[in-house]
Design a protein around this motif. Structure first.
Motif, PDB file in Angstrom:
ATOM      1  N   LEU A  34     -73.478  62.307  -7.974  1.00 33.06           N
ATOM      2  CA  LEU A  34     -72.978  61.187  -6.973  1.00 33.06           C
ATOM      3  C   LEU A  34     -74.217  60.862  -6.051  1.00 33.06           C
ATOM      4  O   LEU A  34     -74.356  59.710  -5.620  1.00 33.06           O
ATOM      5  N   GLY A  35     -75.237  61.625  -5.945  1.00 33.16           N
ATOM      6  CA  GLY A  35     -76.276  61.465  -4.985  1.00 33.16           C
ATOM      7  C   GLY A  35     -76.453  62.142  -4.037  1.00 33.16           C
ATOM      8  O   GLY A  35     -75.396  62.517  -3.407  1.00 33.16           O
ATOM      9  N   LYS A  36     -77.466  62.326  -3.492  1.00 31.76           N
ATOM     10  CA  LYS A  36     -77.888  62.838  -1.865  1.00 31.76           C
ATOM     11  C   LYS A  36     -76.988  62.349  -0.864  1.00 31.76           C
ATOM     12  O   LYS A  36     -76.926  62.923   0.290  1.00 31.76           O
ATOM     13  N   GLN A  37     -77.132  60.918  -0.726  1.00 32.29           N
ATOM     14  CA  GLN A  37     -76.505  60.117   0.345  1.00 32.29           C
ATOM     15  C   GLN A  37     -74.871  60.537   0.556  1.00 32.29           C
ATOM     16  O   GLN A  37     -74.409  59.895   1.355  1.00 32.29           O
ATOM     17  N   SER A  78     -74.712  66.310  -5.520  1.00 33.69           N
ATOM     18  CA  SER A  78     -75.849  65.669  -5.463  1.00 33.69           C
ATOM     19  C   SER A  78     -76.447  65.359  -6.731  1.00 33.69           C
ATOM     20  O   SER A  78     -77.139  64.265  -6.758  1.00 33.69           O
ATOM     21  N   GLU A  79     -76.117  66.014  -7.706  1.00 33.61           N
ATOM     22  CA  GLU A  79     -76.639  65.701  -9.167  1.00 33.61           C
ATOM     23  C   GLU A  79     -76.121  64.382  -9.750  1.00 33.61           C
ATOM     24  O   GLU A  79     -76.596  63.555 -10.157  1.00 33.61           O
ATOM     25  N   LYS A 110     -71.847  75.771  -1.645  1.00 34.84           N
ATOM     26  CA  LYS A 110     -73.270  75.363  -1.850  1.00 34.84           C
ATOM     27  C   LYS A 110     -73.222  74.703  -3.454  1.00 34.84           C
ATOM     28  O   LYS A 110     -73.942  73.857  -3.617  1.00 34.84           O
ATOM     29  N   ALA A 111     -72.369  75.662  -4.136  1.00 39.50           N
ATOM     30  CA  ALA A 111     -72.170  75.150  -5.632  1.00 39.50           C
ATOM     31  C   ALA A 111     -71.830  73.737  -5.618  1.00 39.50           C
ATOM     32  O   ALA A 111     -72.327  72.869  -6.293  1.00 39.50           O
TER      33      ALA A 111
END
Length: 461
Positions: free
Chosen positions: A227-230, A224-225, A217-218
Protein backbone atom coordinates in the motif's frame (compact mmCIF):
# COMPACT_ATOMS: atom_id res chain seq x y z
CA UNK A 1 -6.88 2.20 19.09
CA UNK A 2 -4.61 4.68 20.89
CA UNK A 3 -1.63 2.28 20.93
CA UNK A 4 -1.91 1.58 17.19
CA UNK A 5 -2.30 5.28 16.36
CA UNK A 6 0.58 6.49 18.50
CA UNK A 7 2.85 3.83 17.03
CA UNK A 8 4.89 5.83 14.56
CA UNK A 9 2.31 8.57 13.91
CA UNK A 10 4.47 11.69 14.07
CA UNK A 11 1.58 13.98 13.06
CA UNK A 12 -0.48 12.96 16.05
CA UNK A 13 2.43 13.29 18.45
CA UNK A 14 3.21 16.80 17.17
CA UNK A 15 -0.44 17.84 17.44
CA UNK A 16 -0.64 16.35 20.93
CA UNK A 17 2.30 18.41 22.18
CA UNK A 18 1.20 21.68 20.54
CA UNK A 19 -2.45 21.38 21.63
CA UNK A 20 -1.36 20.59 25.19
CA UNK A 21 0.84 23.70 25.34
CA UNK A 22 -1.92 25.91 23.96
CA UNK A 23 -4.52 24.46 26.32
CA UNK A 24 -2.17 24.85 29.29
CA UNK A 25 -1.70 28.55 28.57
CA UNK A 26 -5.40 29.23 27.98
CA UNK A 27 -6.51 27.40 31.11
CA UNK A 28 -3.73 28.99 33.18
CA UNK A 29 -4.92 32.50 32.34
CA UNK A 30 -8.54 31.41 32.81
CA UNK A 31 -7.72 30.24 36.31
CA UNK A 32 -5.91 33.48 37.11
CA UNK A 33 -8.86 35.48 35.82
CA UNK A 34 -11.21 33.50 38.06
CA UNK A 35 -8.75 33.99 40.95
CA UNK A 36 -8.11 30.29 41.10
CA UNK A 37 -4.79 28.41 41.13
CA UNK A 38 -3.49 28.84 37.60
CA UNK A 39 -1.36 25.69 37.69
CA UNK A 40 -4.33 23.48 38.56
CA UNK A 41 -6.28 24.90 35.64
CA UNK A 42 -3.28 24.42 33.33
CA UNK A 43 -3.05 20.73 34.28
CA UNK A 44 -6.78 20.36 33.62
CA UNK A 45 -6.33 21.97 30.20
CA UNK A 46 -3.51 19.58 29.33
CA UNK A 47 -5.63 16.58 30.40
CA UNK A 48 -8.52 17.70 28.23
CA UNK A 49 -6.27 18.46 25.23
CA UNK A 50 -4.62 15.04 25.45
CA UNK A 51 -8.01 13.28 25.56
CA UNK A 52 -9.49 15.24 22.67
CA UNK A 53 -6.40 14.93 20.47
CA UNK A 54 -5.78 11.24 21.14
CA UNK A 55 -9.38 10.28 20.40
CA UNK A 56 -10.41 12.71 17.66
CA UNK A 57 -7.23 13.21 15.64
CA UNK A 58 -8.03 12.28 11.99
CA UNK A 59 -5.78 9.39 11.01
CA UNK A 60 -7.33 8.70 7.60
CA UNK A 61 -8.39 11.90 5.77
CA UNK A 62 -9.69 9.97 2.74
CA UNK A 63 -11.65 7.34 4.60
CA UNK A 64 -15.46 7.58 4.84
CA UNK A 65 -17.21 7.46 8.20
CA UNK A 66 -17.24 3.87 9.46
CA UNK A 67 -20.73 4.22 11.02
CA UNK A 68 -19.90 1.05 12.98
CA UNK A 69 -19.69 0.33 16.68
CA UNK A 70 -18.19 -2.92 17.93
CA UNK A 71 -19.72 -4.43 21.05
CA UNK A 72 -17.14 -6.71 22.60
CA UNK A 73 -18.43 -9.81 24.36
CA UNK A 74 -15.45 -9.84 26.74
CA UNK A 75 -14.55 -6.32 27.80
CA UNK A 76 -12.83 -7.39 31.01
CA UNK A 77 -9.97 -9.15 29.21
CA UNK A 78 -9.35 -6.11 27.03
CA UNK A 79 -8.89 -3.93 30.11
CA UNK A 80 -5.50 -5.44 30.93
CA UNK A 81 -3.95 -5.19 27.47
CA UNK A 82 -1.62 -2.37 26.43
CA UNK A 83 -4.49 -0.70 24.58
CA UNK A 84 -6.86 -1.09 27.53
CA UNK A 85 -4.39 0.29 30.07
CA UNK A 86 -3.68 3.31 27.85
CA UNK A 87 -7.41 4.00 27.64
CA UNK A 88 -7.64 3.79 31.44
CA UNK A 89 -4.66 6.10 31.87
CA UNK A 90 -6.11 8.61 29.41
CA UNK A 91 -9.05 9.49 31.69
CA UNK A 92 -7.34 9.33 35.10
CA UNK A 93 -5.83 12.85 35.02
CA UNK A 94 -8.92 14.28 33.33
CA UNK A 95 -11.30 12.97 36.01
CA UNK A 96 -8.90 13.86 38.82
CA UNK A 97 -8.55 17.44 37.51
CA UNK A 98 -12.31 17.84 37.05
CA UNK A 99 -12.91 16.58 40.59
CA UNK A 100 -10.25 18.86 42.08
CA UNK A 101 -11.45 22.00 40.29
CA UNK A 102 -15.21 21.51 40.70
CA UNK A 103 -15.00 19.82 44.12
CA UNK A 104 -17.99 17.75 43.03
CA UNK A 105 -16.93 14.14 42.37
CA UNK A 106 -20.25 12.78 41.11
CA UNK A 107 -20.96 15.28 38.31
CA UNK A 108 -17.28 15.29 37.36
CA UNK A 109 -17.27 11.49 36.95
CA UNK A 110 -20.55 11.37 35.04
CA UNK A 111 -19.40 14.17 32.73
CA UNK A 112 -16.23 12.23 31.87
CA UNK A 113 -18.22 9.06 31.09
CA UNK A 114 -20.60 11.05 28.87
CA UNK A 115 -17.60 12.64 27.12
CA UNK A 116 -16.19 9.19 26.38
CA UNK A 117 -19.53 7.99 24.97
CA UNK A 118 -19.88 11.09 22.79
CA UNK A 119 -16.31 10.64 21.56
CA UNK A 120 -16.95 7.03 20.50
CA UNK A 121 -20.03 8.03 18.49
CA UNK A 122 -18.16 10.95 16.93
CA UNK A 123 -15.37 8.58 15.85
CA UNK A 124 -17.90 6.41 14.01
CA UNK A 125 -19.75 9.27 12.31
CA UNK A 126 -16.98 11.67 11.28
CA UNK A 127 -15.49 11.18 7.77
CA UNK A 128 -11.72 11.15 7.65
CA UNK A 129 -11.35 9.80 11.18
CA UNK A 130 -10.49 6.27 10.08
CA UNK A 131 -11.96 4.94 13.31
CA UNK A 132 -15.00 3.15 14.70
CA UNK A 133 -16.45 3.14 18.19
CA UNK A 134 -15.75 0.26 20.54
CA UNK A 135 -17.48 -0.74 23.77
CA UNK A 136 -14.12 -1.73 25.30
CA UNK A 137 -12.89 1.86 24.87
CA UNK A 138 -15.95 3.20 26.72
CA UNK A 139 -15.48 0.65 29.50
CA UNK A 140 -11.77 1.33 30.00
CA UNK A 141 -12.33 5.11 29.87
CA UNK A 142 -14.96 4.67 32.58
CA UNK A 143 -12.53 2.67 34.71
CA UNK A 144 -10.00 5.47 34.32
CA UNK A 145 -12.70 7.98 35.27
CA UNK A 146 -13.45 6.07 38.48
CA UNK A 147 -9.78 5.91 39.42
CA UNK A 148 -9.27 9.60 38.66
CA UNK A 149 -12.36 10.64 40.60
CA UNK A 150 -11.27 8.64 43.64
CA UNK A 151 -7.78 10.15 43.38
CA UNK A 152 -9.19 13.65 43.12
CA UNK A 153 -11.49 13.09 46.10
CA UNK A 154 -8.61 11.70 48.15
CA UNK A 155 -6.51 14.74 47.23
CA UNK A 156 -9.30 17.06 48.41
CA UNK A 157 -9.52 15.20 51.72
CA UNK A 158 -5.76 15.32 52.16
CA UNK A 159 -5.68 19.05 51.38
CA UNK A 160 -8.45 19.70 53.89
CA UNK A 161 -6.71 17.71 56.61
CA UNK A 162 -3.41 19.45 55.88
CA UNK A 163 -5.10 22.81 56.37
CA UNK A 164 -7.08 21.48 59.33
CA UNK A 165 -10.36 22.48 57.72
CA UNK A 166 -13.56 20.65 56.85
CA UNK A 167 -13.66 18.77 53.57
CA UNK A 168 -14.51 21.17 50.79
CA UNK A 169 -16.07 18.73 48.29
CA UNK A 170 -19.79 18.27 47.95
CA UNK A 171 -21.67 14.96 47.80
CA UNK A 172 -25.33 15.42 48.62
CA UNK A 173 -28.55 13.67 47.69
CA UNK A 174 -29.73 16.71 45.72
CA UNK A 175 -26.45 16.99 43.85
CA UNK A 176 -26.46 13.29 42.96
CA UNK A 177 -30.08 13.46 41.79
CA UNK A 178 -29.46 16.48 39.56
CA UNK A 179 -26.28 14.95 38.20
CA UNK A 180 -28.03 11.69 37.31
CA UNK A 181 -30.84 13.58 35.56
CA UNK A 182 -28.36 15.55 33.46
CA UNK A 183 -26.30 12.43 32.76
CA UNK A 184 -29.37 10.43 31.72
CA UNK A 185 -30.51 13.22 29.39
CA UNK A 186 -27.07 13.42 27.77
CA UNK A 187 -26.66 9.67 27.37
CA UNK A 188 -30.16 9.40 25.94
CA UNK A 189 -29.31 11.99 23.29
CA UNK A 190 -26.06 10.17 22.49
CA UNK A 191 -27.86 6.81 22.39
CA UNK A 192 -30.62 8.04 20.08
CA UNK A 193 -28.05 9.56 17.73
CA UNK A 194 -26.15 6.28 17.61
CA UNK A 195 -29.31 4.17 17.23
CA UNK A 196 -30.28 5.90 13.99
CA UNK A 197 -26.82 6.38 12.48
CA UNK A 198 -24.51 3.60 13.70
CA UNK A 199 -24.51 -0.15 13.03
CA UNK A 200 -23.77 -2.17 16.16
CA UNK A 201 -21.77 -5.36 15.63
CA UNK A 202 -21.29 -8.04 18.29
CA UNK A 203 -17.77 -9.40 18.11
CA UNK A 204 -15.47 -11.80 19.90
CA UNK A 205 -12.44 -9.81 18.74
CA UNK A 206 -11.11 -7.96 21.74
CA UNK A 207 -7.86 -6.13 22.40
CA UNK A 208 -6.67 -9.41 23.90
CA UNK A 209 -5.88 -10.26 20.25
CA UNK A 210 -3.56 -7.30 19.89
CA UNK A 211 -0.49 -8.27 17.88
CA UNK A 212 2.94 -8.62 19.45
CA UNK A 213 5.71 -6.13 18.57
CA UNK A 214 7.18 -8.67 16.13
CA UNK A 215 3.79 -9.14 14.45
CA UNK A 216 3.30 -5.38 14.35
CA UNK A 217 6.64 -5.05 12.58
CA UNK A 218 5.71 -7.72 10.03
CA UNK A 219 2.36 -6.04 9.36
CA UNK A 220 4.03 -2.67 8.87
CA UNK A 221 6.48 -4.15 6.36
CA UNK A 222 3.66 -5.80 4.39
CA UNK A 223 1.60 -2.61 4.36
CA UNK A 224 4.59 -0.65 3.09
CA UNK A 225 5.10 -3.16 0.27
CA UNK A 226 1.47 -3.40 -0.89
CA UNK A 227 0.00 0.00 0.00
CA UNK A 228 2.98 2.34 0.26
CA UNK A 229 4.99 3.92 3.05
CA UNK A 230 2.58 6.85 3.36
CA UNK A 231 -0.23 4.58 4.60
CA UNK A 232 -0.80 4.45 8.37
CA UNK A 233 -1.62 1.33 10.36
CA UNK A 234 -4.74 1.85 12.47
CA UNK A 235 -5.03 -1.61 14.04
CA UNK A 236 -3.11 -4.89 13.97
CA UNK A 237 -4.68 -8.01 15.44
CA UNK A 238 -3.56 -11.62 15.78
CA UNK A 239 -5.98 -14.52 15.43
CA UNK A 240 -4.61 -17.80 16.85
CA UNK A 241 -4.89 -20.89 14.66
CA UNK A 242 -5.60 -24.49 15.57
CA UNK A 243 -1.89 -25.30 15.76
CA UNK A 244 -0.14 -23.71 18.73
CA UNK A 245 1.94 -20.70 17.70
CA UNK A 246 0.24 -20.34 14.30
CA UNK A 247 -2.52 -18.03 13.17
CA UNK A 248 -3.18 -14.98 11.05
CA UNK A 249 -2.46 -11.27 11.33
CA UNK A 250 -5.00 -8.68 10.23
CA UNK A 251 -3.50 -5.28 9.41
CA UNK A 252 -6.06 -2.48 9.10
CA UNK A 253 -4.98 0.79 7.53
CA UNK A 254 -6.53 4.02 6.33
CA UNK A 255 -6.35 2.72 2.73
CA UNK A 256 -7.15 -0.97 3.00
CA UNK A 257 -6.69 -4.27 4.84
CA UNK A 258 -4.06 -7.02 4.59
CA UNK A 259 -4.10 -10.53 6.06
CA UNK A 260 -0.86 -12.39 6.77
CA UNK A 261 -0.21 -15.97 7.82
CA UNK A 262 1.79 -16.44 11.00
CA UNK A 263 4.58 -17.38 11.43
CA UNK A 264 5.27 -17.73 7.68
CA UNK A 265 4.44 -14.02 7.13
CA UNK A 266 2.98 -14.79 3.69
CA UNK A 267 0.30 -12.30 2.66
CA UNK A 268 -2.88 -14.29 2.02
CA UNK A 269 -5.42 -11.62 1.06
CA UNK A 270 -5.90 -7.91 0.81
CA UNK A 271 -8.40 -5.15 0.18
CA UNK A 272 -6.45 -2.37 -1.52
CA UNK A 273 -9.22 0.18 -2.00
CA UNK A 274 -11.24 1.42 1.02
CA UNK A 275 -14.19 2.26 -1.23
CA UNK A 276 -15.34 0.57 -4.44
CA UNK A 277 -15.11 2.58 -7.67
CA UNK A 278 -18.40 4.11 -8.81
CA UNK A 279 -19.98 1.92 -11.47
CA UNK A 280 -23.06 2.56 -13.61
CA UNK A 281 -24.66 1.08 -16.70
CA UNK A 282 -22.54 3.35 -18.90
CA UNK A 283 -19.23 2.56 -17.19
CA UNK A 284 -16.76 1.19 -19.78
CA UNK A 285 -16.07 -2.50 -19.29
CA UNK A 286 -12.53 -3.61 -18.65
CA UNK A 287 -11.35 -5.99 -21.35
CA UNK A 288 -10.09 -9.45 -20.41
CA UNK A 289 -6.68 -8.77 -21.96
CA UNK A 290 -6.21 -5.50 -20.06
CA UNK A 291 -7.31 -7.11 -16.79
CA UNK A 292 -4.90 -10.00 -17.34
CA UNK A 293 -2.04 -7.60 -18.02
CA UNK A 294 -2.76 -5.57 -14.86
CA UNK A 295 -3.26 -8.63 -12.65
CA UNK A 296 -0.17 -10.35 -14.04
CA UNK A 297 1.97 -7.30 -13.28
CA UNK A 298 0.61 -7.31 -9.72
CA UNK A 299 1.29 -11.04 -9.33
CA UNK A 300 4.77 -10.67 -10.85
CA UNK A 301 5.65 -8.04 -8.24
CA UNK A 302 4.23 -9.85 -5.22
CA UNK A 303 3.37 -13.48 -6.05
CA UNK A 304 5.58 -14.64 -8.95
CA UNK A 305 4.94 -18.31 -8.09
CA UNK A 306 1.31 -17.91 -9.22
CA UNK A 307 2.21 -17.17 -12.84
CA UNK A 308 3.07 -20.81 -13.44
CA UNK A 309 -0.61 -21.69 -13.13
CA UNK A 310 -3.35 -21.61 -15.76
CA UNK A 311 -5.06 -18.23 -16.16
CA UNK A 312 -8.81 -17.63 -16.39
CA UNK A 313 -10.76 -14.37 -16.52
CA UNK A 314 -14.39 -13.83 -15.50
CA UNK A 315 -16.70 -10.84 -15.18
CA UNK A 316 -17.32 -9.61 -11.64
CA UNK A 317 -18.81 -6.77 -9.64
CA UNK A 318 -21.76 -4.46 -10.36
CA UNK A 319 -22.75 -4.42 -14.02
CA UNK A 320 -19.89 -6.88 -14.70
CA UNK A 321 -17.58 -3.88 -15.01
CA UNK A 322 -14.70 -5.53 -13.10
CA UNK A 323 -12.67 -8.60 -13.99
CA UNK A 324 -11.52 -11.46 -11.78
CA UNK A 325 -8.22 -12.93 -12.95
CA UNK A 326 -7.45 -16.35 -11.46
CA UNK A 327 -4.52 -18.74 -11.56
CA UNK A 328 -4.91 -22.46 -10.86
CA UNK A 329 -2.72 -25.54 -11.18
CA UNK A 330 -3.77 -29.09 -12.11
CA UNK A 331 -1.86 -32.32 -11.81
CA UNK A 332 -3.28 -35.48 -13.37
CA UNK A 333 -6.64 -33.79 -13.57
CA UNK A 334 -6.67 -32.83 -9.87
CA UNK A 335 -6.96 -29.16 -8.91
CA UNK A 336 -3.97 -28.37 -6.73
CA UNK A 337 -4.27 -26.28 -3.53
CA UNK A 338 -2.45 -23.21 -4.85
CA UNK A 339 -4.79 -20.26 -5.41
CA UNK A 340 -4.36 -16.77 -6.79
CA UNK A 341 -7.24 -14.39 -7.51
CA UNK A 342 -6.93 -10.70 -8.39
CA UNK A 343 -9.98 -8.47 -8.78
CA UNK A 344 -9.34 -5.54 -11.13
CA UNK A 345 -11.80 -2.64 -11.22
CA UNK A 346 -12.98 -0.63 -14.21
CA UNK A 347 -10.54 2.12 -13.14
CA UNK A 348 -7.73 -0.37 -13.96
CA UNK A 349 -6.70 -0.64 -10.30
CA UNK A 350 -6.46 -3.80 -8.20
CA UNK A 351 -9.38 -3.84 -5.77
CA UNK A 352 -8.58 -7.01 -3.83
CA UNK A 353 -6.72 -10.29 -4.00
CA UNK A 354 -6.45 -13.68 -2.34
CA UNK A 355 -3.38 -15.92 -2.45
CA UNK A 356 -2.43 -19.33 -1.17
CA UNK A 357 1.05 -20.63 -1.87
CA UNK A 358 1.03 -24.39 -1.31
CA UNK A 359 3.43 -26.68 -3.22
CA UNK A 360 1.76 -29.47 -5.18
CA UNK A 361 1.30 -32.36 -2.72
CA UNK A 362 1.82 -36.05 -3.49
CA UNK A 363 -1.60 -37.70 -3.71
CA UNK A 364 -2.84 -41.32 -3.77
CA UNK A 365 -4.27 -42.54 -7.07
CA UNK A 366 -7.85 -41.61 -7.97
CA UNK A 367 -10.22 -44.60 -8.11
CA UNK A 368 -13.60 -42.80 -8.23
CA UNK A 369 -14.34 -40.96 -11.47
CA UNK A 370 -16.86 -38.18 -12.12
CA UNK A 371 -19.76 -40.47 -13.02
CA UNK A 372 -19.21 -42.70 -10.01
CA UNK A 373 -19.08 -39.72 -7.63
CA UNK A 374 -22.26 -38.30 -9.17
CA UNK A 375 -24.03 -41.67 -8.83
CA UNK A 376 -22.99 -41.97 -5.17
CA UNK A 377 -24.42 -38.55 -4.31
CA UNK A 378 -27.68 -38.98 -6.23
CA UNK A 379 -28.15 -42.41 -4.63
CA UNK A 380 -27.61 -41.01 -1.14
CA UNK A 381 -29.90 -38.03 -1.76
CA UNK A 382 -32.84 -39.27 -3.89
CA UNK A 383 -34.70 -36.61 -5.84
CA UNK A 384 -31.61 -34.41 -6.23
CA UNK A 385 -29.25 -33.97 -9.13
CA UNK A 386 -25.59 -32.98 -9.23
CA UNK A 387 -25.15 -29.48 -10.64
CA UNK A 388 -21.39 -29.12 -10.69
CA UNK A 389 -18.33 -31.13 -9.67
CA UNK A 390 -14.63 -30.53 -9.22
CA UNK A 391 -11.79 -32.93 -8.45
CA UNK A 392 -9.41 -31.21 -6.07
CA UNK A 393 -6.76 -31.81 -3.45
CA UNK A 394 -7.56 -31.09 0.18
CA UNK A 395 -6.60 -32.38 3.60
CA UNK A 396 -8.51 -35.04 5.53
CA UNK A 397 -9.16 -35.15 9.25
CA UNK A 398 -5.58 -36.29 9.85
CA UNK A 399 -4.17 -33.36 7.85
CA UNK A 400 -3.12 -35.64 4.96
CA UNK A 401 -3.56 -34.51 1.37
CA UNK A 402 -6.05 -36.59 -0.62
CA UNK A 403 -8.06 -36.16 -3.84
CA UNK A 404 -11.74 -35.35 -3.27
CA UNK A 405 -14.70 -34.74 -5.50
CA UNK A 406 -16.54 -31.62 -4.37
CA UNK A 407 -20.06 -31.62 -5.78
CA UNK A 408 -22.94 -29.16 -5.54
CA UNK A 409 -26.42 -30.68 -5.84
CA UNK A 410 -30.06 -29.76 -5.47
CA UNK A 411 -33.57 -30.49 -6.75
CA UNK A 412 -34.16 -30.67 -10.52
CA UNK A 413 -34.45 -27.22 -12.05
CA UNK A 414 -32.43 -25.50 -9.34
CA UNK A 415 -30.52 -22.56 -10.75
CA UNK A 416 -27.03 -21.55 -9.79
CA UNK A 417 -24.24 -19.21 -10.70
CA UNK A 418 -20.99 -20.23 -12.29
CA UNK A 419 -18.75 -22.79 -10.60
CA UNK A 420 -15.22 -22.19 -9.44
CA UNK A 421 -13.09 -24.72 -7.56
CA UNK A 422 -16.13 -26.96 -7.32
CA UNK A 423 -18.23 -24.40 -5.47
CA UNK A 424 -21.17 -22.55 -6.98
CA UNK A 425 -20.15 -18.93 -7.25
CA UNK A 426 -21.54 -15.56 -8.24
CA UNK A 427 -18.58 -14.33 -10.23
CA UNK A 428 -16.05 -13.74 -7.43
CA UNK A 429 -14.44 -16.05 -4.84
CA UNK A 430 -16.96 -16.51 -2.07
CA UNK A 431 -17.84 -19.00 0.59
CA UNK A 432 -21.54 -19.47 -0.11
CA UNK A 433 -23.72 -20.83 -2.88
CA UNK A 434 -26.15 -18.53 -4.61
CA UNK A 435 -29.33 -20.47 -3.78
CA UNK A 436 -30.37 -21.93 -0.43
CA UNK A 437 -31.62 -25.15 -2.11
CA UNK A 438 -28.11 -26.01 -3.32
CA UNK A 439 -25.88 -28.07 -1.02
CA UNK A 440 -22.23 -29.03 -1.21
CA UNK A 441 -20.76 -32.45 -0.41
CA UNK A 442 -17.40 -34.17 -0.81
CA UNK A 443 -16.64 -37.66 -2.02
CA UNK A 444 -13.28 -39.27 -1.31
CA UNK A 445 -11.88 -39.99 -4.77
CA UNK A 446 -9.94 -42.97 -3.40
CA UNK A 447 -12.51 -44.77 -1.23
CA UNK A 448 -15.84 -43.22 -2.30
CA UNK A 449 -16.67 -42.17 1.27
CA UNK A 450 -19.18 -39.31 1.42
CA UNK A 451 -19.20 -36.51 3.95
CA UNK A 452 -20.96 -33.14 4.09
CA UNK A 453 -18.73 -30.15 3.46
CA UNK A 454 -19.24 -26.45 3.74
CA UNK A 455 -17.73 -24.42 0.88
CA UNK A 456 -15.57 -22.40 3.23
CA UNK A 457 -13.69 -25.57 4.10
CA UNK A 458 -11.62 -24.87 1.02
CA UNK A 459 -10.12 -21.87 2.75
CA UNK A 460 -8.77 -23.99 5.59
CA UNK A 461 -7.14 -26.82 3.68
Amino acid sequence: MIYAILNGNQGLITTLISSSLIAALLFFFLGRRLRKPGMSYALAGISLAVEMTATLYPISPNAPASATCFIERNIITGTFTTQGLLNVLLFVPLAASATWLTRRPVPAALACVALSAATEVAQALTPGMGRSCDSTDLWTNSVGTLIGTLAGTAALRWNASRRRSAATFLISERQIRRSLIGFSAGMTAIGLTAAFTVTFVMTEVAWANAASPEQQKAAKAAVSEFLGKQVHLTQVQFFPGQVKGSGSISANTDHGVLDLSWPSLEVSSGLLQPTSPLVGPDTPRLSDSDATEIASAFARDHFPWALAGHTTVSAAGPHDASRLVSWRSRKNGVLMPMRMDVLVGPDRKVISFTARHVPDPTLPSVHIDHRQAQALVEHKYPGNVVISAELLARTDDNNRWRPYWMLSFGPPGATSGSSQDGVVQDGIPAAATTAPTISVITVDAVTGAIRPASPDALDHD
